[in-house]
Design a protein around this motif. Structure first.
Motif, PDB file in Angstrom:
ATOM      1  N   UNK A  55      79.888  58.500  44.838  1.00 41.79           N
ATOM      2  CA  UNK A  55      79.239  57.710  45.890  1.00 41.79           C
ATOM      3  C   UNK A  55      77.748  57.593  45.631  1.00 41.79           C
ATOM      4  N   UNK A  56      77.111  58.700  45.318  1.00 41.34           N
ATOM      5  CA  UNK A  56      75.674  58.715  45.061  1.00 41.34           C
ATOM      6  C   UNK A  56      75.331  57.824  43.867  1.00 41.34           C
ATOM      7  N   UNK A  57      76.151  57.930  42.798  1.00 46.07           N
ATOM      8  CA  UNK A  57      75.877  57.154  41.585  1.00 46.07           C
ATOM      9  C   UNK A  57      76.065  55.654  41.801  1.00 46.07           C
ATOM     10  N   UNK A  58      76.941  55.287  42.737  1.00 47.33           N
ATOM     11  CA  UNK A  58      77.243  53.872  42.951  1.00 47.33           C
ATOM     12  C   UNK A  58      76.222  53.159  43.832  1.00 47.33           C
ATOM     13  N   UNK A  59      75.354  53.933  44.481  1.00 47.16           N
ATOM     14  CA  UNK A  59      74.407  53.337  45.427  1.00 47.16           C
ATOM     15  C   UNK A  59      72.976  53.358  44.903  1.00 47.16           C
ATOM     16  N   UNK A  60      72.222  52.348  45.247  1.00 48.73           N
ATOM     17  CA  UNK A  60      70.791  52.338  44.962  1.00 48.73           C
ATOM     18  C   UNK A  60      70.085  53.128  46.059  1.00 48.73           C
ATOM     19  N   UNK A  61      68.911  53.705  45.745  1.00 44.93           N
ATOM     20  CA  UNK A  61      68.201  54.481  46.783  1.00 44.93           C
ATOM     21  C   UNK A  61      68.033  53.735  48.097  1.00 44.93           C
ATOM     22  N   UNK A  62      67.765  52.428  47.995  1.00 44.54           N
ATOM     23  CA  UNK A  62      67.524  51.676  49.225  1.00 44.54           C
ATOM     24  C   UNK A  62      68.802  51.268  49.948  1.00 44.54           C
ATOM     25  N   UNK A  63      69.954  51.444  49.291  1.00 42.39           N
ATOM     26  CA  UNK A  63      71.208  51.048  49.949  1.00 42.39           C
ATOM     27  C   UNK A  63      72.032  52.235  50.453  1.00 42.39           C
ATOM     28  N   UNK A  64      71.577  53.456  50.181  1.00 39.82           N
ATOM     29  CA  UNK A  64      72.301  54.614  50.702  1.00 39.82           C
ATOM     30  C   UNK A  64      72.263  54.601  52.222  1.00 39.82           C
ATOM     31  N   UNK A  65      73.336  55.076  52.825  1.00 41.87           N
ATOM     32  CA  UNK A  65      73.348  55.112  54.284  1.00 41.87           C
ATOM     33  C   UNK A  65      74.342  56.128  54.814  1.00 41.87           C
ATOM     34  N   UNK A  66      74.165  56.510  56.066  1.00 45.44           N
ATOM     35  CA  UNK A  66      75.057  57.488  56.696  1.00 45.44           C
ATOM     36  C   UNK A  66      76.489  56.992  56.726  1.00 45.44           C
ATOM     37  N   UNK A  67      76.687  55.669  56.869  1.00 39.61           N
ATOM     38  CA  UNK A  67      78.043  55.138  56.958  1.00 39.61           C
ATOM     39  C   UNK A  67      78.832  55.354  55.675  1.00 39.61           C
ATOM     40  N   UNK A  68      78.140  55.389  54.540  1.00 37.77           N
ATOM     41  CA  UNK A  68      78.819  55.683  53.276  1.00 37.77           C
ATOM     42  C   UNK A  68      79.406  57.093  53.314  1.00 37.77           C
ATOM     43  N   UNK A  69      78.649  58.022  53.880  1.00 32.89           N
ATOM     44  CA  UNK A  69      79.121  59.405  53.999  1.00 32.89           C
ATOM     45  C   UNK A  69      80.250  59.510  55.028  1.00 32.89           C
ATOM     46  N   UNK A  70      80.133  58.752  56.110  1.00 31.90           N
ATOM     47  CA  UNK A  70      81.181  58.746  57.136  1.00 31.90           C
ATOM     48  C   UNK A  70      82.508  58.285  56.526  1.00 31.90           C
ATOM     49  N   UNK A  71      82.453  57.229  55.707  1.00 32.64           N
ATOM     50  CA  UNK A  71      83.675  56.733  55.067  1.00 32.64           C
ATOM     51  C   UNK A  71      84.261  57.758  54.108  1.00 32.64           C
ATOM     52  N   UNK A  72      83.389  58.458  53.367  1.00 28.36           N
ATOM     53  CA  UNK A  72      83.871  59.504  52.463  1.00 28.36           C
ATOM     54  C   UNK A  72      84.557  60.608  53.254  1.00 28.36           C
ATOM     55  N   UNK A  73      83.969  61.001  54.367  1.00 32.37           N
ATOM     56  CA  UNK A  73      84.564  62.052  55.208  1.00 32.37           C
ATOM     57  C   UNK A  73      85.961  61.657  55.665  1.00 32.37           C
ATOM     58  N   UNK A  74      86.159  60.381  55.944  1.00 33.96           N
ATOM     59  CA  UNK A  74      87.459  59.906  56.403  1.00 33.96           C
ATOM     60  C   UNK A  74      88.522  59.890  55.323  1.00 33.96           C
ATOM     61  N   UNK A  75      88.098  60.063  54.071  1.00 30.60           N
ATOM     62  CA  UNK A  75      89.055  60.032  52.957  1.00 30.60           C
ATOM     63  C   UNK A  75      89.422  61.419  52.436  1.00 30.60           C
ATOM     64  N   UNK A  76      88.927  62.484  53.078  1.00 30.96           N
ATOM     65  CA  UNK A  76      89.192  63.843  52.604  1.00 30.96           C
ATOM     66  C   UNK A  76      90.220  64.482  53.530  1.00 30.96           C
ATOM     67  N   UNK A  77      91.483  64.579  53.077  1.00 27.44           N
ATOM     68  CA  UNK A  77      92.558  65.066  53.963  1.00 27.44           C
ATOM     69  C   UNK A  77      92.265  66.414  54.621  1.00 27.44           C
ATOM     70  N   UNK A  78      91.723  67.360  53.867  1.00 28.22           N
ATOM     71  CA  UNK A  78      91.507  68.702  54.413  1.00 28.22           C
ATOM     72  C   UNK A  78      90.491  68.719  55.548  1.00 28.22           C
TER      73      UNK A  78
END
Length: 312
Positions: free
Chosen positions: A218-241
């Motif tokens: 996720x970090x590698x795919x984003x530019x510094x200016x395009x990082x956002x909390x919603x990217x992390x929220x989506x990642x959290x939703x994809x982790x079953x545990x």
């Protein structure tokens, strides 16, 4: 940058506080940091402790102030535990070296603990961490530089924060921070010290522990200016545990908690529905293995009896 070697702090040396008179025998060097070196010591009563000493710097003094204030608040609340045990100066080679003594935590970083005992341990370990953060916030500080190596979990499951060099007074600027755990790094808020800063960092810590590769991608795919909390929220939703705690993570990443006590309460409520793994279950796992072995042995015995019967 590590602190320079300190005079007199060699194994076997007895460090005596100039004001309080506390005596500590140096056993070994266990860590170096920009604000000082940390030594394993033995107290006059024979207990092990950790002693941090360093050059005369405001940062080391501020660490002591944070811990002293935290101890004061704990005592006022009737809590008899304290991370800070002593603070003084040691005179050696014509100079006075400031030091403080803290509880020696026999634990491992939270990520290693969860790998060892299973992913369900995040429920209890997370609650313990939030309890520590809440106490610090009530004392008027945030931890700031929250990351796995600064969160140690003991064999008993007790959680301790270590290395208070990044602790910052609420309302001031955050003094120390680390990449992923920094709210501003993700364009999710400022570096002004408030409880939400620590809660955001804890949410990212969960993502790091449970899906480090996903966080890296996720970090590698984003530019510094395009990082956002919603990217992390989506990642959290994809982790079953982490699904039982997804509502908490979403809220922390978006800065939705009014206080750390509120965050603690919600984590505790969600944790009730999270099946426990029985870390205390080393004994349970051993018993299970013994039952399995006994069952296998009984099958072998039964097979032998049947074979003997058929051979007659």
């Amino acid at each position: 940058m590590a602190a320079p070697d300190l005079p007199g702090f060699t194994p076997g040396t007895v460090v005596t506080g100039a004001s309080q008179g506390g005596q500590y025998t140096i056993q070994s060097l266990i860590g170096r940091g920009a604000n000082g070196n940390v030594y394993l010591v033995r107290t006059a009563s024979g207990q092990q402790a950790a002693l941090k000493a360093g050059p005369e710097k405001p940062e080391l003094k501020e660490e002591v102030e944070v811990l002293a204030e935290l101890r004061k608040r704990e005592l006022e609340s009737g809590i008899q535990r304290s991370f800070l045990l002593d603070a003084d100066r040691f005179k050696a080679d014509g100079r006075a070296v400031p030091f403080y003594v803290m509880k020696f935590v026999r634990g491992v970083p939270i990520d290693a603990y969860i790998r060892k005992y299973g992913y369900r341990q995040i429920a209890a370990a997370g609650l313990g961490l939030l309890e520590r953060l809440s106490g610090l916030h009530r004392a008027g500080f945030i931890f700031g530089d929250l990351k796995p190596c600064h969160v140690l979990v003991e064999e008993s499951g007790s959680v301790e924060l270590v290395d208070y060099g990044g602790a910052s007074r609420i309302g001031s600027g955050v003094k120390q921070y680390s990449g992923w755990y920094d709210r501003k790094y993700w364009n999710a808020g400022t570096r002004t010290a408030d409880p939400g800063y620590d809660l955001f960092a804890f949410a990212v810590l969960c993502l790091h522990v449970f899906d480090e590769q996903g966080l890296r991608r996720l970090d590698a795919a984003l530019l510094p200016q395009t990082r956002g909390a919603e990217d992390l929220v989506q990642l959290a939703g994809r982790i079953p545990a982490l699904q039982p705690f997804e509502p908490w993570l979403r809220r922390a990443l978006r800065g939705g908690f009014g206080s750390s006590r509120e965050a603690y309460a919600q984590w505790k409520a969600l944790g009730r529905a999270y099946p426990a793994a029985g870390h205390g279950s080393r004994r349970a796992r051993k018993a299970s293995r013994m039952l399995t072995a006994a069952f296998c042995a009984s099958l072998l015995l039964l097979g032998a009896v049947v074979y003997a019967a058929l051979s007659l």
